[in-house]
Motif scaffolding. Structure first.
Motif, PDB file in Angstrom:
ATOM      1  N   THR A  36      10.087   6.826   2.194  1.00  0.00           N
ATOM      2  CA  THR A  36       9.112   6.274   3.052  1.00  0.00           C
ATOM      3  C   THR A  36       7.798   7.010   3.093  1.00  0.00           C
ATOM      4  OG1 THR A  36      10.998   5.296   4.372  1.00  0.00           O
ATOM      5  CG2 THR A  36       8.829   5.158   5.220  1.00  0.00           C
ATOM      6  N   ALA A  37       7.838   8.223   3.216  1.00  0.00           N
ATOM      7  CA  ALA A  37       6.835   9.181   3.292  1.00  0.00           C
ATOM      8  C   ALA A  37       5.828   8.872   2.007  1.00  0.00           C
ATOM      9  CB  ALA A  37       7.290  10.541   3.589  1.00  0.00           C
ATOM     10  N   GLU A  38       6.645   8.835   0.839  1.00  0.00           N
ATOM     11  CA  GLU A  38       5.638   8.766  -0.508  1.00  0.00           C
ATOM     12  C   GLU A  38       4.942   7.438  -0.456  1.00  0.00           C
ATOM     13  OE1 GLU A  38       8.725   9.128  -3.376  1.00  0.00           O
ATOM     14  OE2 GLU A  38       8.908  11.131  -3.151  1.00  0.00           O
ATOM     15  N   HIS A  39       5.664   6.516  -0.168  1.00  0.00           N
ATOM     16  CA  HIS A  39       4.825   5.196  -0.020  1.00  0.00           C
ATOM     17  C   HIS A  39       3.968   5.079   0.959  1.00  0.00           C
ATOM     18  CE1 HIS A  39       8.386   3.986  -2.282  1.00  0.00           C
ATOM     19  NE2 HIS A  39       7.598   3.168  -3.004  1.00  0.00           N
ATOM     20  N   ALA A  40       3.956   5.408   1.856  1.00  0.00           N
ATOM     21  CA  ALA A  40       3.016   5.681   3.119  1.00  0.00           C
ATOM     22  C   ALA A  40       1.906   6.607   2.609  1.00  0.00           C
ATOM     23  CB  ALA A  40       3.446   6.359   4.510  1.00  0.00           C
ATOM     24  N   ALA A  41       2.058   7.724   2.047  1.00  0.00           N
ATOM     25  CA  ALA A  41       1.268   8.440   1.355  1.00  0.00           C
ATOM     26  C   ALA A  41       0.046   7.743   0.405  1.00  0.00           C
ATOM     27  CB  ALA A  41       1.554   9.833   0.635  1.00  0.00           C
ATOM     28  N   VAL A  42       0.746   7.147  -0.688  1.00  0.00           N
ATOM     29  CA  VAL A  42       0.145   5.921  -1.490  1.00  0.00           C
ATOM     30  C   VAL A  42      -0.552   4.989  -0.886  1.00  0.00           C
ATOM     31  CG1 VAL A  42       0.722   4.483  -3.186  1.00  0.00           C
ATOM     32  CG2 VAL A  42       1.688   6.664  -3.295  1.00  0.00           C
ATOM     33  N   ALA A  43      -0.247   4.461   0.236  1.00  0.00           N
ATOM     34  CA  ALA A  43      -0.617   3.389   0.850  1.00  0.00           C
ATOM     35  C   ALA A  43      -1.935   3.892   1.568  1.00  0.00           C
ATOM     36  CB  ALA A  43      -0.057   2.697   1.784  1.00  0.00           C
ATOM     37  N   ALA A  44      -2.044   5.063   2.057  1.00  0.00           N
ATOM     38  CA  ALA A  44      -2.949   5.639   2.848  1.00  0.00           C
ATOM     39  C   ALA A  44      -4.258   6.222   1.894  1.00  0.00           C
ATOM     40  CB  ALA A  44      -2.513   6.896   3.744  1.00  0.00           C
ATOM     41  N   PHE A  45      -3.791   6.869   0.790  1.00  0.00           N
ATOM     42  CA  PHE A  45      -4.664   7.758   0.094  1.00  0.00           C
ATOM     43  C   PHE A  45      -5.355   7.227  -1.162  1.00  0.00           C
ATOM     44  CE2 PHE A  45      -2.372  11.233   2.073  1.00  0.00           C
ATOM     45  CZ  PHE A  45      -3.207  11.655   2.862  1.00  0.00           C
ATOM     46  N   ALA A  46      -4.573   6.093  -1.721  1.00  0.00           N
ATOM     47  CA  ALA A  46      -5.008   5.247  -2.717  1.00  0.00           C
ATOM     48  C   ALA A  46      -6.036   4.387  -2.518  1.00  0.00           C
ATOM     49  CB  ALA A  46      -3.907   4.656  -3.508  1.00  0.00           C
ATOM     50  N   PRO A  47      -7.197   4.311  -3.102  1.00  0.00           N
ATOM     51  CA  PRO A  47      -8.417   3.270  -3.028  1.00  0.00           C
ATOM     52  C   PRO A  47      -7.867   1.658  -3.087  1.00  0.00           C
ATOM     53  CG  PRO A  47      -9.090   4.943  -4.441  1.00  0.00           C
ATOM     54  CD  PRO A  47      -7.666   5.086  -4.226  1.00  0.00           C
ATOM     55  N   GLN A  48      -8.040   1.026  -2.385  1.00  0.00           N
ATOM     56  CA  GLN A  48      -7.520  -0.517  -2.167  1.00  0.00           C
ATOM     57  C   GLN A  48      -7.627  -1.198  -3.529  1.00  0.00           C
ATOM     58  OE1 GLN A  48      -9.510  -2.976   0.779  1.00  0.00           O
ATOM     59  NE2 GLN A  48      -7.847  -4.541   0.612  1.00  0.00           N
ATOM     60  N   GLU A  49      -8.575  -0.996  -4.290  1.00  0.00           N
ATOM     61  CA  GLU A  49      -8.737  -1.599  -5.426  1.00  0.00           C
ATOM     62  C   GLU A  49      -7.938  -1.344  -6.679  1.00  0.00           C
ATOM     63  OE1 GLU A  49     -11.870   1.394  -5.219  1.00  0.00           O
ATOM     64  OE2 GLU A  49     -11.430  -0.623  -4.043  1.00  0.00           O
TER      65      GLU A  49
END
Length: 98
Positions: A36-49
């Protein structure tokens, strides 16, 4: 912390079923929290595009790790899986005889 506790329980439990069950539950909770933390980190830090590609990269890295870990635990596992694939292609169906 739950993963550490579960691994320690796996190391010392022996054939005690209820202790193994507790260790599996703790391991599941720990893995659930980590993923869950890994997926949250990707969602938070990866640019939307490129967020979709970032999730795809995360899944690829996890899959490679899973294959490497399963091969380490059972070297014949991948070999037998490949043999089953060849038999499926050669016979057009799976067979129970090896």
């Amino acid at each position: 912390m739950t993963l550490l506790a579960s691994y320690l329980m796996f190391a010392v439990s022996g054939p005690v079923i209820w202790l193994l069950a507790v260790a599996f539950v703790l391991a599941g909770v720990g893995i659930g929290c980590a993923e869950t933390a890994e997926h949250a980190a990707v969602a938070a830090f990866a640019p939307q595009e490129i967020r979709g590609s970032a999730f795809g990269l995360l899944a690829t890295v996890q899959a490679i790790g899973n294959v490497a870990a399963s091969h380490h635990q059972s070297p014949r596992g991948i070999h037998l899986f490949r043999m089953a694939d060849r038999r499926l292609l050669w016979n057009g169906r799976t067979t129970s005889r090896w």
